[in-house]
Design a protein around this motif. Structure first.
Motif, PDB file in Angstrom:
ATOM      1  N   TYR A  13       0.847  -1.195   0.000  1.00 24.87           N
ATOM      2  CA  TYR A  13       0.000   0.000   0.000  1.00 24.87           C
ATOM      3  C   TYR A  13       0.887   1.252   0.000  1.00 24.87           C
ATOM      4  N   GLY A  14       1.718   1.335  -1.026  1.00 22.76           N
ATOM      5  CA  GLY A  14       2.718   2.401  -1.122  1.00 22.76           C
ATOM      6  C   GLY A  14       2.187   3.768  -1.509  1.00 22.76           C
ATOM      7  N   ARG A  15       1.034   3.832  -2.149  1.00 22.49           N
ATOM      8  CA  ARG A  15       0.477   5.127  -2.556  1.00 22.49           C
ATOM      9  C   ARG A  15      -0.708   5.507  -1.669  1.00 22.49           C
ATOM     10  N   ASP A  16      -0.942   6.787  -1.511  1.00 21.90           N
ATOM     11  CA  ASP A  16      -2.085   7.258  -0.720  1.00 21.90           C
ATOM     12  C   ASP A  16      -3.389   6.664  -1.234  1.00 21.90           C
ATOM     13  N   LYS A  17      -3.542   6.590  -2.549  1.00 17.54           N
ATOM     14  CA  LYS A  17      -4.768   6.064  -3.159  1.00 17.54           C
ATOM     15  C   LYS A  17      -4.978   4.590  -2.795  1.00 17.54           C
ATOM     16  N   ASP A  18      -3.887   3.826  -2.704  1.00 16.03           N
ATOM     17  CA  ASP A  18      -3.991   2.409  -2.309  1.00 16.03           C
ATOM     18  C   ASP A  18      -4.553   2.296  -0.892  1.00 16.03           C
ATOM     19  N   ILE A  19      -4.092   3.155  -0.009  1.00 16.83           N
ATOM     20  CA  ILE A  19      -4.558   3.155   1.382  1.00 16.83           C
ATOM     21  C   ILE A  19      -6.036   3.525   1.434  1.00 16.83           C
ATOM     22  N   GLN A  20      -6.415   4.561   0.695  1.00 16.13           N
ATOM     23  CA  GLN A  20      -7.813   4.982   0.674  1.00 16.13           C
ATOM     24  C   GLN A  20      -8.715   3.879   0.125  1.00 16.13           C
ATOM     25  N   ASN A  21      -8.276   3.191  -0.918  1.00 15.06           N
ATOM     26  CA  ASN A  21      -9.069   2.097  -1.490  1.00 15.06           C
ATOM     27  C   ASN A  21      -9.234   0.949  -0.491  1.00 15.06           C
ATOM     28  N   LEU A  22      -8.166   0.621   0.238  1.00 14.93           N
ATOM     29  CA  LEU A  22      -8.250  -0.439   1.241  1.00 14.93           C
ATOM     30  C   LEU A  22      -9.267  -0.082   2.317  1.00 14.93           C
ATOM     31  N   PHE A  23      -9.241   1.152   2.793  1.00 14.01           N
ATOM     32  CA  PHE A  23     -10.173   1.570   3.845  1.00 14.01           C
ATOM     33  C   PHE A  23     -11.613   1.534   3.352  1.00 14.01           C
ATOM     34  N   CYS A  24     -11.835   1.937   2.113  1.00 18.16           N
ATOM     35  CA  CYS A  24     -13.190   1.861   1.541  1.00 18.16           C
ATOM     36  C   CYS A  24     -13.637   0.416   1.441  1.00 18.16           C
ATOM     37  N   TYR A  25     -12.732  -0.479   1.082  1.00 15.25           N
ATOM     38  CA  TYR A  25     -13.074  -1.902   1.014  1.00 15.25           C
ATOM     39  C   TYR A  25     -13.432  -2.436   2.398  1.00 15.25           C
ATOM     40  N   ILE A  26     -12.604  -2.125   3.389  1.00 17.07           N
ATOM     41  CA  ILE A  26     -12.853  -2.608   4.750  1.00 17.07           C
ATOM     42  C   ILE A  26     -14.211  -2.120   5.252  1.00 17.07           C
ATOM     43  N   ALA A  27     -14.547  -0.872   4.948  1.00 17.00           N
ATOM     44  CA  ALA A  27     -15.814  -0.293   5.405  1.00 17.00           C
ATOM     45  C   ALA A  27     -17.005  -0.730   4.560  1.00 17.00           C
ATOM     46  N   GLY A  28     -16.766  -1.407   3.448  1.00 10.45           N
ATOM     47  CA  GLY A  28     -17.859  -1.838   2.581  1.00 10.45           C
ATOM     48  C   GLY A  28     -18.396  -0.723   1.720  1.00 10.45           C
ATOM     49  N   GLU A  29     -17.568   0.275   1.470  1.00  8.71           N
ATOM     50  CA  GLU A  29     -18.006   1.411   0.663  1.00  8.71           C
ATOM     51  C   GLU A  29     -17.282   1.487  -0.664  1.00  8.71           C
ATOM     52  N   CYS A  30     -16.864   0.338  -1.185  1.00  5.21           N
ATOM     53  CA  CYS A  30     -16.204   0.333  -2.479  1.00  5.21           C
ATOM     54  C   CYS A  30     -17.250   0.302  -3.582  1.00  5.21           C
ATOM     55  N   ASP A  31     -16.806   0.185  -4.811  1.00  6.46           N
ATOM     56  CA  ASP A  31     -17.711   0.233  -5.965  1.00  6.46           C
ATOM     57  C   ASP A  31     -18.660  -0.955  -6.042  1.00  6.46           C
ATOM     58  N   SER A  32     -18.362  -2.003  -5.301  1.00  9.74           N
ATOM     59  CA  SER A  32     -19.194  -3.210  -5.338  1.00  9.74           C
ATOM     60  C   SER A  32     -20.623  -2.890  -4.885  1.00  9.74           C
ATOM     61  N   LYS A  33     -21.572  -3.493  -5.546  1.00  8.42           N
ATOM     62  CA  LYS A  33     -22.975  -3.270  -5.204  1.00  8.42           C
ATOM     63  C   LYS A  33     -23.399  -4.097  -3.985  1.00  8.42           C
ATOM     64  N   GLU A  34     -22.637  -5.148  -3.701  1.00  4.98           N
ATOM     65  CA  GLU A  34     -23.005  -6.036  -2.601  1.00  4.98           C
ATOM     66  C   GLU A  34     -22.529  -5.475  -1.262  1.00  4.98           C
ATOM     67  N   GLU A  35     -23.379  -5.545  -0.301  1.00  3.96           N
ATOM     68  CA  GLU A  35     -23.040  -5.136   1.066  1.00  3.96           C
ATOM     69  C   GLU A  35     -22.351  -6.320   1.738  1.00  3.96           C
ATOM     70  N   HIS A  36     -21.128  -6.138   2.208  1.00  2.02           N
ATOM     71  CA  HIS A  36     -20.408  -7.258   2.798  1.00  2.02           C
ATOM     72  C   HIS A  36     -19.819  -6.951   4.171  1.00  2.02           C
ATOM     73  N   THR A  37     -19.912  -5.717   4.633  1.00 10.05           N
ATOM     74  CA  THR A  37     -19.339  -5.371   5.928  1.00 10.05           C
ATOM     75  C   THR A  37     -20.445  -5.309   6.965  1.00 10.05           C
ATOM     76  N   ARG A  38     -20.291  -6.094   7.992  1.00  8.48           N
ATOM     77  CA  ARG A  38     -21.283  -6.147   9.061  1.00  8.48           C
ATOM     78  C   ARG A  38     -20.988  -5.109  10.133  1.00  8.48           C
ATOM     79  N   TYR A  39     -19.715  -4.853  10.388  1.00  3.01           N
ATOM     80  CA  TYR A  39     -19.314  -3.944  11.462  1.00  3.01           C
ATOM     81  C   TYR A  39     -17.975  -3.336  11.086  1.00  3.01           C
ATOM     82  N   CYS A  40     -17.789  -2.057  11.387  1.00  2.00           N
ATOM     83  CA  CYS A  40     -16.546  -1.378  11.081  1.00  2.00           C
ATOM     84  C   CYS A  40     -16.190  -0.460  12.245  1.00  2.00           C
TER      85      CYS A  40
END
Length: 164
Positions: A13-40
């Motif tokens: 996760y060398g770039r700022d954008k990589d870090i931001q994308n990871l956090f969005c994934y963890i929170a379930g707020e990425c581009d995916s339409k499926e809700e997959h995060t139960r708790y953050c």
């Protein structure tokens, strides 16, 4: 404890954008339409993924640890761990307690952001841990033996919650 699987993702996760994308994934707020995060949740960072990522990045930059050296491989800025459970573990409250217990291992020295996911057949937890200490700015460098010891501590803490 063989019913808990701990995996360290190799991505630096060398770039700022990589870090931001990871956090969005963890929170379930990425581009995916499926809700997959139960708790953050986060320790030392806000709950909103964008703000949490910016807070970790600002700690790295304030201590001068976010630079990439040209021509060299990016150094690790975030440690991304995945903690998984056997298929039979479906008690989300118990997994939430495990998530908090494991986050506590790091939170005295490093910022932690984590989320419980249910996008697989089993519940699992994603952790993003800042590689730079917010306390003293030291970079987290662990040998293979230290990583193994840390993972054993994570299993032990999880076991304490699971077998109460």
């Amino acid at each position: 404890m063989e019913n808990i699987i701990i995996k360290l993702v190799k991505e630096p996760y060398g770039r700022d954008k990589d870090i931001q994308n990871l956090f969005c994934y963890i929170a379930g707020e990425c581009d995916s339409k499926e809700e997959h995060t139960r708790y953050c949740c986060g320790e030392g960072v806000p709950l909103a993924p964008g703000k949490a990522a910016r807070r970790m990045i600002s700690v790295q930059k304030s201590f001068g640890k976010a630079r990439r050296k040209y021509g060299k491989k990016a150094s690790r800025r975030i440690y991304h761990y995945i903690v998984s459970f056997l298929l039979s573990m479906d008690d989300a409250n118990c997994v939430k307690l495990v998530a908090m217990e494991i986050a506590d291992i790091f939170s005295g020295q490093y910022q932690v952001y984590y989320g419980i996911h249910e996008d697989e057949a089993h519940l699992h937890i994603h952790y993003a841990i800042n590689a730079v200490s917010y306390v003293d700015g030291k970079k987290w460098h662990k040998s293979r033996k230290e990583i193994e010891k840390l993972e054993a501590q994570m299993r032990e803490r999880a076991g304490e919650v699971l077998w109460r």
